[in-house]
Scaffold this motif. Sequence first.
Motif, PDB file in Angstrom:
ATOM      1  N   GLY A 115      23.486 -23.399 -42.608  1.00 42.43           N
ATOM      2  CA  GLY A 115      23.482 -24.121 -41.334  1.00 42.43           C
ATOM      3  C   GLY A 115      22.721 -23.368 -40.260  1.00 42.43           C
ATOM      4  O   GLY A 115      22.245 -23.959 -39.288  1.00 42.43           O
ATOM      5  N   HIS A 116      22.569 -22.066 -40.434  1.00 42.86           N
ATOM      6  CA  HIS A 116      21.894 -21.262 -39.408  1.00 42.86           C
ATOM      7  C   HIS A 116      20.491 -20.837 -39.822  1.00 42.86           C
ATOM      8  O   HIS A 116      19.965 -19.827 -39.346  1.00 42.86           O
ATOM      9  CB  HIS A 116      22.772 -20.079 -38.995  1.00 42.86           C
ATOM     10  CG  HIS A 116      24.058 -20.556 -38.409  1.00 42.86           C
ATOM     11  ND1 HIS A 116      24.107 -21.230 -37.207  1.00 42.86           N
ATOM     12  CD2 HIS A 116      25.325 -20.527 -38.883  1.00 42.86           C
ATOM     13  CE1 HIS A 116      25.362 -21.583 -36.958  1.00 42.86           C
ATOM     14  NE2 HIS A 116      26.107 -21.164 -37.958  1.00 42.86           N
ATOM     15  N   CYS A 163      21.457 -23.255 -30.795  1.00 44.97           N
ATOM     16  CA  CYS A 163      22.625 -23.309 -31.667  1.00 44.97           C
ATOM     17  C   CYS A 163      23.688 -22.337 -31.143  1.00 44.97           C
ATOM     18  O   CYS A 163      23.375 -21.379 -30.431  1.00 44.97           O
ATOM     19  CB  CYS A 163      22.208 -22.924 -33.087  1.00 44.97           C
ATOM     20  SG  CYS A 163      23.542 -22.928 -34.285  1.00 44.97           S
ATOM     21  N   CYS A 212      24.993 -20.093 -32.604  1.00 47.91           N
ATOM     22  CA  CYS A 212      24.769 -18.750 -33.152  1.00 47.91           C
ATOM     23  C   CYS A 212      23.743 -17.965 -32.339  1.00 47.91           C
ATOM     24  O   CYS A 212      23.522 -16.778 -32.592  1.00 47.91           O
ATOM     25  CB  CYS A 212      24.318 -18.835 -34.608  1.00 47.91           C
ATOM     26  SG  CYS A 212      22.607 -19.345 -34.812  1.00 47.91           S
ATOM     27  N   GLN A 233      20.469 -18.826 -32.059  1.00 52.28           N
ATOM     28  CA  GLN A 233      19.100 -19.152 -32.458  1.00 52.28           C
ATOM     29  C   GLN A 233      18.761 -20.573 -32.008  1.00 52.28           C
ATOM     30  O   GLN A 233      19.625 -21.322 -31.566  1.00 52.28           O
ATOM     31  CB  GLN A 233      18.952 -19.074 -33.978  1.00 52.28           C
ATOM     32  CG  GLN A 233      19.289 -17.736 -34.598  1.00 52.28           C
ATOM     33  CD  GLN A 233      19.013 -17.777 -36.092  1.00 52.28           C
ATOM     34  OE1 GLN A 233      17.977 -17.338 -36.557  1.00 52.28           O
ATOM     35  NE2 GLN A 233      19.957 -18.316 -36.848  1.00 52.28           N
ATOM     36  N   CYS A 290      18.543 -24.560 -35.397  1.00 55.49           N
ATOM     37  CA  CYS A 290      19.186 -24.380 -36.702  1.00 55.49           C
ATOM     38  C   CYS A 290      19.436 -25.740 -37.367  1.00 55.49           C
ATOM     39  O   CYS A 290      19.619 -26.751 -36.688  1.00 55.49           O
ATOM     40  CB  CYS A 290      20.536 -23.692 -36.532  1.00 55.49           C
ATOM     41  SG  CYS A 290      20.415 -21.962 -36.092  1.00 55.49           S
TER      42      CYS A 290
HETATM   43 ZN   LIG Z   1      22.634 -21.380 -35.756  1.00 55.68          ZN
END
Ligand SMILES: [Zn+2]
Length: 328
Positions: A164-165, A175, A177, A179, A182
Amino acid sequence: MTAGLVAGVDIGGSKALAVVVDDANRVLGQVRLPTERGAAGVVATAAEAVRQATEMAGSTLTELTAVGVGIPGLVHPSNGSVSHAVNLDLGADPVDLSAALQRELGVPVSVENDVNAVAVGAHRLAGARRGDLAVLSIGTGLAAGIVVDGSLHRGSRGGAGEIGHIPVDPLGRWCSCGQRGCLETIASGSALSAAWQPAHEDGSSVWSAAGAGEESAAAAVRSFGAGVAAAVRLLVLAWDVEHVVLAGGVTGVGQPLLDVVRSELLAAEAGSAFLAAMRLPERVSLLPSQSPVAAVGAAVLARDSLLESFTAIPDTLLPDSSVDEMSS
Ligand SMILES: [Zn+2]
């Protein structure tokens, strides 16, 4: 060597499902309880679910040889601790779930990430058809569990399957996360909600609206389907898995999800003989919604871990090794 009865628990944000299975993975007892959140709540819920499932199997805790737990969040398989399970109110401080549950039940406990547990459960339930398999879990986020050559592939640091990332759009949305673009920002339940809900707060489903021909809903579903199709393609190209099983909250909608993913895969194939040769649409399926796949997978992993601990005993410590040495 056999392990006898083992229990498996699948702990979700709203409910926990426990099973007791025999050596052939037949479910002898099954219980579903509401999940209490927080460290103490999660331990109490899992312990009670195992007790009730064991009773339902006509057995007692002393007859269980191992308990496996599948749980969302960051799991450290080496010590069975869990952190970052937001839906369960478990934060950054690791909770020693394995040790706490072992104290409650008096049985060895192993803990695994829930997507990995689903992958192992789906692989066992596939029976004679089984081959290498990936489960693609589409819920709030997007992650995969991978079974290759019959074994769960965790990777060198437990990060295998965090697809997912993988950034797929340099100009896409940011995202959680940190980033940008993603896969999860396109192919997850949250992404689908974000793509359609702002204009439709009456609670109607994007799927039913798309089915009824509403163009904005249909566009949101197609974009989401294209994202899931990209994840399927990625899993097959990276692992050449025979089966990609769609799982997670979004799969509750059933056939319409499978239809849009297959249709996006077919569209991608139309321009690529290379991709067509991969026969992607026929490798995709939906996880059966009513079977306790994650709980069975957790039980299977607990059994494997128990049997491994036996085989890890050095030969020199086994009772009959001196006999072998003398006779050879
Ligand atoms: Zn991500």
